[in-house]
Design a protein around this motif. Structure first.
Motif, PDB file in Angstrom:
ATOM      1  N   GLN A  45     -17.741   4.098  11.018  1.00 16.17           N
ATOM      2  CA  GLN A  45     -16.607   3.204  10.796  1.00 16.17           C
ATOM      3  C   GLN A  45     -17.084   1.794  10.446  1.00 16.17           C
ATOM      4  O   GLN A  45     -17.992   1.271  11.087  1.00 16.17           O
ATOM      5  N   THR A  46     -16.452   1.212   9.442  1.00 15.17           N
ATOM      6  CA  THR A  46     -16.625  -0.204   9.133  1.00 15.17           C
ATOM      7  C   THR A  46     -15.229  -0.794   8.962  1.00 15.17           C
ATOM      8  O   THR A  46     -14.225  -0.107   9.124  1.00 15.17           O
ATOM      9  N   ASN A  47     -15.179  -2.057   8.607  1.00 12.91           N
ATOM     10  CA  ASN A  47     -13.880  -2.704   8.391  1.00 12.91           C
ATOM     11  C   ASN A  47     -13.112  -2.067   7.231  1.00 12.91           C
ATOM     12  O   ASN A  47     -11.878  -2.128   7.181  1.00 12.91           O
ATOM     13  N   LYS A  48     -13.843  -1.439   6.293  1.00  8.40           N
ATOM     14  CA  LYS A  48     -13.207  -0.915   5.093  1.00  8.40           C
ATOM     15  C   LYS A  48     -13.326   0.596   4.927  1.00  8.40           C
ATOM     16  O   LYS A  48     -12.702   1.157   4.024  1.00  8.40           O
ATOM     17  N   SER A  49     -14.107   1.261   5.768  1.00  2.00           N
ATOM     18  CA  SER A  49     -14.405   2.672   5.516  1.00  2.00           C
ATOM     19  C   SER A  49     -14.410   3.497   6.794  1.00  2.00           C
ATOM     20  O   SER A  49     -14.840   3.030   7.856  1.00  2.00           O
TER      21      SER A  49
ATOM     22  N   ASP B  24     -11.880   8.504   4.845  1.00  2.00           N
ATOM     23  CA  ASP B  24     -11.927   8.030   3.463  1.00  2.00           C
ATOM     24  C   ASP B  24     -12.948   8.788   2.617  1.00  2.00           C
ATOM     25  O   ASP B  24     -12.810   8.848   1.393  1.00  2.00           O
TER      26      ASP B  24
ATOM     27  N   ARG C 137     -17.000   1.480  -1.388  1.00  2.00           N
ATOM     28  CA  ARG C 137     -16.406   0.348  -0.674  1.00  2.00           C
ATOM     29  C   ARG C 137     -17.505  -0.589  -0.177  1.00  2.00           C
ATOM     30  O   ARG C 137     -18.234  -1.162  -0.972  1.00  2.00           O
ATOM     31  N   ASP C 138     -17.637  -0.724   1.150  1.00  2.00           N
ATOM     32  CA  ASP C 138     -18.640  -1.643   1.701  1.00  2.00           C
ATOM     33  C   ASP C 138     -19.916  -0.920   2.120  1.00  2.00           C
ATOM     34  O   ASP C 138     -20.715  -1.462   2.889  1.00  2.00           O
TER      35      ASP C 138
END
Length: 252
Positions: free
Chosen positions: A41-45, A68, A140-141
């Protein structure tokens, strides 16, 4: 980046069906191991690597609400049997989920799960957009780099995601892949058992040798069988190499 180990067990899980060899397993819940998978998990993914037979249960107990991207290491059923459980995420997200893997695994998945693909796709079955990757890809990131290596008679593709490298079902790692792993902050590596040697998997001592060679600050071992006790093994291992366990969380 947060990583949750959804499963850390060998191909039959620990304990195996029927409770065979369960007499070797202590009451430590960390010795109960479902098939290998990890959630990143990241802020975008929100990304998962592998979808084994317990994938539905793993997503429920970890609280996964969105996926995602799916990364698949190889086509063995302990890594792909849970693809059907992605259906719920298709419904919630109202669309297909991209799935990255090697060319060989992609072809095998299309054959094994033929009802999910092509003109005869069964209505309501899992929808994934298949893409084979063999070089660094941006999502993404995340910078995702395939990590090819040997698992006996087949090739497997692990993944480096930013500073996190994940390799399961390892027997031998070529020098070119070791160069791609170097510099990672965390490495996840399979270590089936302490001994004897195995024709298609690293033993725990062999995995420690690789961790030392690559000088990774922290390595976590996965894909352990029922003869590997969590607490006793960690006491024998160096601090920079430790066993992971189901539901363990780490942050990079």
């Amino acid at each position: 980046m947060k990583c949750t180990f959804l499963g850390t067990g060998t191909s039959m899980g620990v304990p195996v069906a029927g409770g065979f060899e369960s007499e070797h397993i202590t009451g430590d819940p960390r010795n109960q191991r479902t098939r290998c998978s990890v959630w990143i998990q990241t802020n975008k993914s929100s990304v998962v690597i592998d979808t084994g037979p317990e994938f539905r249960i793993q997503t429920i107990r970890s609280g996964i609400k969105r996926i995602d991207l799916v990364l698949i290491t190889h086509e063995h059923m302990d890594h792909v049997a849970g693809l059907d459980d992605l259906r719920a995420f298709n419904y919630a997200q109202q669309g297909p989920i991209p799935l990255y893997t090697s060319k060989e695994a992609l072809e095998s998945i299309q054959t094994r799960f033929d009802y999910m693909f092509g003109k005869n796709k069964y209505p309501g079955s899992t929808s994934v957009d298949l893409l084979s990757i063999d070089s660094e890809t941006k999502f993404r990131d995340l910078n995702i780099t395939p990590l090819p290596y040997n698992h006996g008679k087949i090739q497997v593709q692990g993944y480096r995601i930013n500073d996190f490298s994940y390799m399961t079902d390892v027997k031998a790692i070529p020098e070119s892949t070791k160069e791609l792993v170097k510099g990672s902050k965390v490495m996840v590596l399979s270590g089936l058992r302490w001994n004897p040697e195995h024709p298609t998997h690293l033993t725990i001592p062999e995995a420690v040798e690789i961790a030392d060679e690559l000088e990774i600050p922290q390595t976590y071992l996965i894909h352990m069988n029922g003869y590997v006790d969590h607490d006793e093994s960690n006491k024998k291992l160096p601090n920079h190499v430790q066993l992971a366990f189901d539901q363990m969380e780490i942050t990079l």
